[in-house]
Design an enzyme around this catalytic site. Sequence first.
Site, PDB file in Angstrom:
ATOM      1  N   GLY A 121       0.818  -1.210   0.000  1.00  0.00           N
ATOM      2  CA  GLY A 121       0.000   0.000   0.000  1.00  0.00           C
ATOM      3  C   GLY A 121       0.851   1.258   0.000  1.00  0.00           C
ATOM      4  N   LEU A 157       0.466   3.670  -2.066  1.00  0.00           N
ATOM      5  CA  LEU A 157       0.832   3.483  -3.479  1.00  0.00           C
ATOM      6  C   LEU A 157       1.303   4.778  -4.118  1.00  0.00           C
ATOM      7  CD1 LEU A 157      -2.097   1.146  -4.586  1.00  0.00           C
ATOM      8  CD2 LEU A 157       0.177   0.526  -3.720  1.00  0.00           C
ATOM      9  N   HIS A 217       4.499   1.810  -7.965  1.00  0.00           N
ATOM     10  CA  HIS A 217       3.573   0.674  -7.900  1.00  0.00           C
ATOM     11  C   HIS A 217       2.694   0.627  -9.151  1.00  0.00           C
ATOM     12  CE1 HIS A 217       4.074   1.594  -3.428  1.00  0.00           C
ATOM     13  NE2 HIS A 217       4.441   0.324  -3.488  1.00  0.00           N
ATOM     14  N   GLN A 271      15.441  -8.288  -3.600  1.00  0.00           N
ATOM     15  CA  GLN A 271      14.159  -8.980  -3.432  1.00  0.00           C
ATOM     16  C   GLN A 271      13.771  -9.716  -4.718  1.00  0.00           C
ATOM     17  OE1 GLN A 271      10.626  -7.262  -1.296  1.00  0.00           O
ATOM     18  NE2 GLN A 271       9.958  -6.779  -3.363  1.00  0.00           N
TER      19      GLN A 271
HETATM   20  P1  AMP Z   1       6.279  -2.078  -1.491  1.00  0.00           P
HETATM   21  O1  AMP Z   1       4.851  -1.618  -1.367  1.00  0.00           O
HETATM   22  O2  AMP Z   1       7.280  -1.036  -1.128  1.00  0.00           O
HETATM   23  O3  AMP Z   1       6.509  -3.427  -0.855  1.00  0.00           O
HETATM   24  O4  AMP Z   1       6.519  -2.315  -3.034  1.00  0.00           O
HETATM   25  C1  AMP Z   1       5.679  -3.146  -3.790  1.00  0.00           C
HETATM   26  C2  AMP Z   1       6.297  -3.392  -5.136  1.00  0.00           C
HETATM   27  O5  AMP Z   1       6.474  -2.149  -5.805  1.00  0.00           O
HETATM   28  C3  AMP Z   1       7.681  -4.041  -5.042  1.00  0.00           C
HETATM   29  O6  AMP Z   1       7.795  -5.013  -6.067  1.00  0.00           O
HETATM   30  C4  AMP Z   1       8.606  -2.881  -5.254  1.00  0.00           C
HETATM   31  O7  AMP Z   1       9.855  -3.251  -5.787  1.00  0.00           O
HETATM   32  C5  AMP Z   1       7.810  -2.065  -6.260  1.00  0.00           C
HETATM   33  N1  AMP Z   1       8.278  -0.683  -6.243  1.00  0.00           N
HETATM   34  C6  AMP Z   1       8.402   0.137  -5.166  1.00  0.00           C
HETATM   35  N2  AMP Z   1       8.931   1.322  -5.533  1.00  0.00           N
HETATM   36  C7  AMP Z   1       9.160   1.248  -6.869  1.00  0.00           C
HETATM   37  C8  AMP Z   1       9.706   2.143  -7.841  1.00  0.00           C
HETATM   38  N3  AMP Z   1      10.136   3.356  -7.510  1.00  0.00           N
HETATM   39  N4  AMP Z   1       9.779   1.725  -9.116  1.00  0.00           N
HETATM   40  C9  AMP Z   1       9.362   0.485  -9.468  1.00  0.00           C
HETATM   41  N5  AMP Z   1       8.835  -0.408  -8.614  1.00  0.00           N
HETATM   42  C10 AMP Z   1       8.736  -0.036  -7.328  1.00  0.00           C
END
Ligand code: AMP
Length: 285
Positions: A34, A36, A40, A157
């Site tokens: 979340g 977002l 995301h 990850q």
């Molecule tokens: P999180 O909500 O931070 O766990 O992220 C969920 C997904 O969004 C994960 O696969 C992250 O790697 C991806 N994500 C987060 N920030 C970015 C970004 N700046 N660019 C691309 N993907 C992202």
Amino acid sequence: MVQPLVIHEVAEARQWVRDAQSAGERVGVVPTMGALHAGHLSLVTAAKRTCDRVVTTIFVNPTQFGPHEDLEKYPRTWDRDLEHLSAAKVDVVFAPSTTTMYPRGDGATSVLPSRVAKRWEGEFRPEHFGGVATIVLKLFQIVPANAAFFGEKDFQQCRVISDMVEDLNLPIELEFVPIRRDDDGLALSSRNAYLSDEERHRALSLSQALRDAAASVAAGERDAGTIQRSVRRTLENAPVDRIDYIAVCAADTLEPVDKLTGNEMVLIAAHVGKTRLIDNTQLRF
Ligand code: AMP
């Protein structure tokens, strides 16, 4: 605008995916915690490109936070998240409660991630990737999609999950999506919300250092130590408040290298104020 269907329960989520697949549809899943942002949403866009239906999961997973980390204050912005997901035409939001995901609490079965989880983030957040691998496997079981989408922002990850899918023979395709950045270069992150203006300015040193590293490789630099020292200087000049690691490593194993061979990464984790930031770039030639 049509709202996505919001599902909180395991059986309902699984049935929805099965029904879509029985109708011949390809389902994509985008796991998130979340809060977002456009990063995301670029995963959602990637999912919509190749899938007929997209499920986004929102779950702030306690098992991937260390005891002194920001689980309690992690931003929770449900109404705005739902607006973003409506605009992005996501079909389903799976948002389980913590007891739905962990009815047994402590002592539940978990995943031991591959060797790639040991270094870098793994040294500073020893429980983190075990928590990530476990929740991602659970989400794949509950939302048995055809494909899952993750961001390269969390590069280690991506490697942990891709090893898990291979090692445990999970029937799902993976797609990794490039990092989305703000105009000033800062990699988008839910945790950027913690930064003051002054901290945000200092935080720009991460992306600046990575751009400089990629430029020096494009100009012929091949020595990992030289690149690492130059990244360190840029971060120290900002200054950031603490550097956890600056890794110049192989993109597949994440093991450190001395000389570049054309498929390496720089991975950074550093603290600015109370906020811990990560960023990375490929060093290709
Ligand atoms: P999180 O909500 O931070 O766990 O992220 C969920 C997904 O969004 C994960 O696969 C992250 O790697 C991806 N994500 C987060 N920030 C970015 C970004 N700046 N660019 C691309 N993907 C992202």
